[in-house]
Design a protein around this motif. Sequence first.
Motif, PDB file in Angstrom:
ATOM      1  N   SER A 145       0.816  -1.206   0.000  1.00  0.00           N
ATOM      2  CA  SER A 145       0.000   0.000   0.000  1.00  0.00           C
ATOM      3  C   SER A 145       0.852   1.259   0.000  1.00  0.00           C
ATOM      4  O   SER A 145       0.344   2.335   0.233  1.00  0.00           O
ATOM      5  N   GLU A 156      -7.762 -13.010  -9.118  1.00  0.00           N
ATOM      6  CA  GLU A 156      -8.800 -12.092  -8.659  1.00  0.00           C
ATOM      7  C   GLU A 156     -10.075 -12.918  -8.549  1.00  0.00           C
ATOM      8  O   GLU A 156     -10.109 -14.073  -9.005  1.00  0.00           O
ATOM      9  N   GLN A 191      -1.971 -15.539  -2.324  1.00  0.00           N
ATOM     10  CA  GLN A 191      -1.228 -14.291  -2.531  1.00  0.00           C
ATOM     11  C   GLN A 191       0.262 -14.599  -2.692  1.00  0.00           C
ATOM     12  O   GLN A 191       0.724 -15.664  -2.272  1.00  0.00           O
ATOM     13  N   THR A 227      -4.219 -10.487   5.718  1.00  0.00           N
ATOM     14  CA  THR A 227      -4.052 -10.706   4.269  1.00  0.00           C
ATOM     15  C   THR A 227      -4.198  -9.415   3.466  1.00  0.00           C
ATOM     16  O   THR A 227      -3.717  -9.333   2.343  1.00  0.00           O
ATOM     17  N   GLY A 228      -4.940  -8.445   3.996  1.00  0.00           N
ATOM     18  CA  GLY A 228      -5.229  -7.235   3.215  1.00  0.00           C
ATOM     19  C   GLY A 228      -6.498  -7.362   2.396  1.00  0.00           C
ATOM     20  O   GLY A 228      -6.933  -6.419   1.764  1.00  0.00           O
ATOM     21  N   ASP A 229      -7.126  -8.544   2.418  1.00  0.00           N
ATOM     22  CA  ASP A 229      -8.391  -8.734   1.697  1.00  0.00           C
ATOM     23  C   ASP A 229      -9.566  -8.693   2.671  1.00  0.00           C
ATOM     24  O   ASP A 229      -9.434  -9.074   3.834  1.00  0.00           O
ATOM     25  N   ARG A 253     -10.064  -5.480  -1.554  1.00  0.00           N
ATOM     26  CA  ARG A 253      -8.972  -5.157  -0.650  1.00  0.00           C
ATOM     27  C   ARG A 253      -9.396  -4.173   0.435  1.00  0.00           C
ATOM     28  O   ARG A 253     -10.344  -3.413   0.264  1.00  0.00           O
ATOM     29  N   ASP A 286      -7.016  -2.068   1.437  1.00  0.00           N
ATOM     30  CA  ASP A 286      -6.018  -0.999   1.325  1.00  0.00           C
ATOM     31  C   ASP A 286      -6.038  -0.389  -0.079  1.00  0.00           C
ATOM     32  O   ASP A 286      -6.981  -0.573  -0.824  1.00  0.00           O
ATOM     33  N   ASN A 332      -6.322  -4.336  -8.461  1.00  0.00           N
ATOM     34  CA  ASN A 332      -6.035  -5.564  -9.176  1.00  0.00           C
ATOM     35  C   ASN A 332      -6.425  -5.350 -10.641  1.00  0.00           C
ATOM     36  O   ASN A 332      -7.589  -5.317 -10.991  1.00  0.00           O
ATOM     37  N   ARG A 351      -1.254  -7.070  -9.455  1.00  0.00           N
ATOM     38  CA  ARG A 351      -1.436  -6.294  -8.242  1.00  0.00           C
ATOM     39  C   ARG A 351      -0.637  -5.003  -8.341  1.00  0.00           C
ATOM     40  O   ARG A 351       0.550  -5.016  -8.632  1.00  0.00           O
ATOM     41  N   SER A 403      -0.124  -0.894  -6.600  1.00  0.00           N
ATOM     42  CA  SER A 403      -0.468   0.059  -5.556  1.00  0.00           C
ATOM     43  C   SER A 403      -0.851   1.363  -6.230  1.00  0.00           C
ATOM     44  O   SER A 403      -0.136   1.848  -7.112  1.00  0.00           O
TER      45      SER A 403
END
Length: 651
Positions: free
Chosen positions: A275, A396, A423, A506-508, A523, A525, A529, A534, A536
């Motif tokens: 992120s 995804e 991931q 996980t961030g998900d 996500r 954060d 995708n 992936r 940022s």
Amino acid sequence: MTDPSGQIDHVLAESRTFPPPPEFTAKAVFSTMDQYEAAYRRAAEDRDGFWRDEATEHLHWFEPFQEVCRWQAPNAEWFVGGKTNASYNCLDRNIDAGRGDRTAIVWEGEPGDTRSLTYSELRTEVAKCAAALRELGVGVGDVVSVYMPMTPELAVTMLACARIGAIHSVIFAGFSAESIADRNNDAGAKVIVTADGLHRRGKVLPLKETVDEALAKSPTVQKCLVLRRVGQDGVSMQEGRDVWWHELVDKQSGDLPAVPLDSETTLFILYTSGSTGKPKGIRHTTAGYNLWAKRTFQWVFDHRDEDVYWCTADCGWITGHSYIVYGPLSAGATCLMYEGAPNHPAEDRFWELVEKYKVSVLYTAPTAIRAFIKWGDEHVEKHDLTSLRLLGSVGEGINPEAWMWYHRKIGNERCPIVDTWWQTETGGIMMSPLPGITATKPGSCTRPLPGVFPKIVDESGQPVEANHGGMLCIAEPWPGMLRGIWGDEERFIEQYWSKVPGMYLTGDNARQDEDGYYWIMGRIDDVINVSGHRLSTIEVESALVSHELVCEAAVVGRPDDLKGQAIAAFVTVRGGEPDEALRKELQQHVRNQIGALAQPDDLRFAAALPKTRSGKIMRRLLRDIAAGHEVVGDTSTLEDYSVLAKLRDED
Ligand code: PRX
């Protein structure tokens, strides 16, 4: 709950289920629910016993390990005291078991050239490459950057590093010189392996030129090994630094043995977006990762000797690492590898390959499936796809309609679909149907594999109720888990281990339904995708702001039918009226800074960006504007309402 991909509505409405075909179940690796539940329970109740047996049976040990798992969150060590080697597990172990003449890799280049390598032949190539790397000064713990086309030599280079204890850092061949240099410098790479160029959609793209540009800014890289792939004239070779693959590798003898390595020896680093603006080097180690990649491959893809398995990913991503190289080769599988685009020379190239090589297991990405739908069924219908028995999806969430098309048109309603959630950090698949026993629901990655203990929690770390969304965490260590971020322990702790103490974040976002099935919901954060890649948003913003005319930039994802998410950038510039030429220039600038995959699809100029009184850019509003929605929700903290009005006027 944010849902940049716009998938939640489908997901909440989806209720179709598809039980596994009985003829599939009859021969499956997991053929009864009891078998799965017993394995799951044992991994929960007797973690060490479960993984001791797995590791003993499925990896080669030069020296046995003394301890299964030493866990002090967030630091894990697996199979402590043991010595193994991932290249040995992928090659020698199969050859020792009498499988040396089996085909390991069947490869097709985009122009239609082909090669096939047995396990014995592959070992010879790997040993030669390993010897060549040694000659270039590479030893245990040295980092080798790899920037190559999808040729067998890419897998060979990875395995050659593994053979001698060097660490590979594969950089997807679509990244820019700037991105290569950043990765070389962060990793302190000593050598880079590349090619003169690659074939993509009928064109030749130069790679060595890009590497030369990167090397001008990569002081740690001393040598560059260059594969001749496209036979381009005029490749410049710097005396003393650059050496041709065919001159150095081909003259080696090919009998270099695999070096016994401690279980926790770093196997590779792979950069991925987090992120912040700076990609992070995810670090994986030898034994745990190797075991995870192998066993998850066997479980999820229900591996059988007669399979021809094809994963369409690129080795530049984790999917290629785990499910083109380490997983399938450790399992002794026969893998198809393809260099080029799915629509060259025509939109039926994938189906032509499936027919030609009698592919039985196909693993691809939702973004590709959506493209096939758009290109039309006639391309599929031209080919005999009856060799297929199992289909996979990764990268995804797969929207239920794409799932249904995959099921009907590609699987002919006979092939189970495994929607695999995982991931870069997890090393391998974490949640997925087991194709012989799991009734699938389109859009759900269903249930965790043995040894995976997901928890969905709210902001205060408390478990949420069934059907409520929350942050997806993993409660216990597993062998394939990341061991850190290269050179940045603080970021490792901060990103994955500080928000919910003791658990891997996980961030998900996810929810679990009444049947215990998991549904990934995007996500938490600023990671987006794009076509399964992936990125940022901050990374793209930083690239934009590095242009001299840009004052400020905000980047958000917006729903896109093909890519899943497209990149929308809002930019304020200095001096004069921005014009179309500047828009193009900025898009090109992002390509130069990161690579074509990060080029904004929409780039809007704005007089100012909407901010809160404390100066934070209000991304939620920008997401709404980018998606063409009416701006909804709370705008009471917006500093200047006229900004919003102006942004809307731009439409
Ligand atoms: O958001 C999830 C999404 O991709 C992210 C991981 O990206 P990366 O590290 O590049 O690895 C991609 C290949 C494993 C996840 O945090 N993602 C991946 N697979 C799925 C998914 N989202 C929903 N369903 C999936 N099957």
